[in-house]
Design a protein around this motif. Structure first.
Motif: not given
Length: 309
Positions: A15-16, A18-19, A230, A234, A238
């Motif tokens: 997730a992070t 992808t951010w 995003v 994600s 998260y």
């Protein structure tokens, strides 16, 4: 460590990571649209995808009451509307070094607020992991020249960046409260819907139909990427991570974001991957490992207690 915990850590890392692509996609999108409009279009697309997803995945979901809607509104205001307006403003006007440093400060504030309001335990490995990871982030964003951090003076954009940090920290902490009753998909969906509503008047004020017609294909693809990957995928991962391991521990993974941003900039923008980036990435990954491994620090620090009025 059990398999479920490893799966949660893997989802938080993905997730992070992808951010990190949001920095690149955001730079492309703000060439055609103003910051609030980019945020609105991103979350409008996400809301269109999330609502039917929630209907399919959460068929027996609980109907929110008035208090729940109030909490969802807070999530939409902080983590969706305010954070993204500040983020895209910084993407357009602030140096990458400065914006990356501010965003990297998120875990520190989240840990403090989690201890203060959620009574989460702040352990030795949390503190050590944050320090190690932040050192790695500093290496990455300064390309190994740590003294550059002290050469950057105060500018008005710093208030915008601070707004982004505070907004995301509040979003993470309030989100933990919401997750006691609702799933990660439900929480994300309602937060995105409220955030999109809050962003609408800002987008309407700064954007014309002509701007939409003249926007580049790259800008639309960037917004689509931020909507699907995003945001939808994600954010759900998260929030699931926060539900499983707590806001404080989940926040450590935010330090992975600058690492992924540098790698993606190298792959897609032709930027050079330096020795400082490699050292920084090693520090960040080490910090995440230390911060999520309680066996390394068995002595737990006392909880932060709120003073009574």
């Amino acid at each position: 460590m059990n398999r479920k915990r490893w799966l949660t850590y893997g989802m938080l890392t993905l997730a992070t990571s992808t951010w990190g692509s949001a920095f690149i996609a955001g730079k492309v999108a703000v060439e055609s649209f103003e910051p609030a409009t980019v945020a609105f279009l991103r979350f409008l697309g996400a809301a269109i995808l999330l609502f039917p997803l929630m209907a399919v995945m959460e068929k027996n979901r609980i109907k929110p009451n008035r208090k729940d809607y109030g909490l969802f509104a807070v999530l939409g205001l902080t983590g969706i509307a305010l954070y993204n307006i500040c983020f895209f403003l910084a993407t357009k006007h602030a140096p990458v070094i400065k914006s990356s440093l501010f965003i990297a400060a998120n875990p520190v504030l989240i840990v403090l607020l989690s201890g203060l309001f959620l009574k989460e335990k702040i352990s030795g490995n949390h503190i050590a992991g944050m320090i190690i990871a932040l050192t790695g982030v500093a290496f990455i964003i300064t390309n190994g020249h740590l003294l550059d951090l002290f050469k950057i003076g105060f500018q008005p954009i710093d208030l915008v960046l601070m707004g982004a940090v505070v907004s995301w920290a509040l979003y993470s902490v309030v989100g933990k409260v919401v997750l006691n009753k609702f799933s990660s998909v439900e929480s994300t969906t309602y937060a995105v819907i409220f955030g999109t509503i809050f962003l609408l008047p800002f987008a309407a004020a700064e954007t014309s139909w002509q701007d939409i017609q003249q926007a580049s294909v790259s800008a639309w693809l960037s917004i689509a990427h931020m909507s699907v990957f995003v945001t939808v995928i994600s954010f759900v991962m998260y929030y699931n991570g926060i539900k499983e391991v707590g806001a404080a521990k989940a926040s450590i993974f935010i330090n992975v974001m600058p690492v992924s941003a540098v790698i993606m900039a190298t792959l897609f923008l032709g930027e050079t991957f330096t020795w400082a980036h490699a050292i920084g990435a090693a520090f960040v990954l080490s910090g995440v490992y230390v911060g999520t491994n309680p066996r390394l620090f068995k002595t737990k620090m006392p909880r932060i207690k709120r003073e009574s009025a």
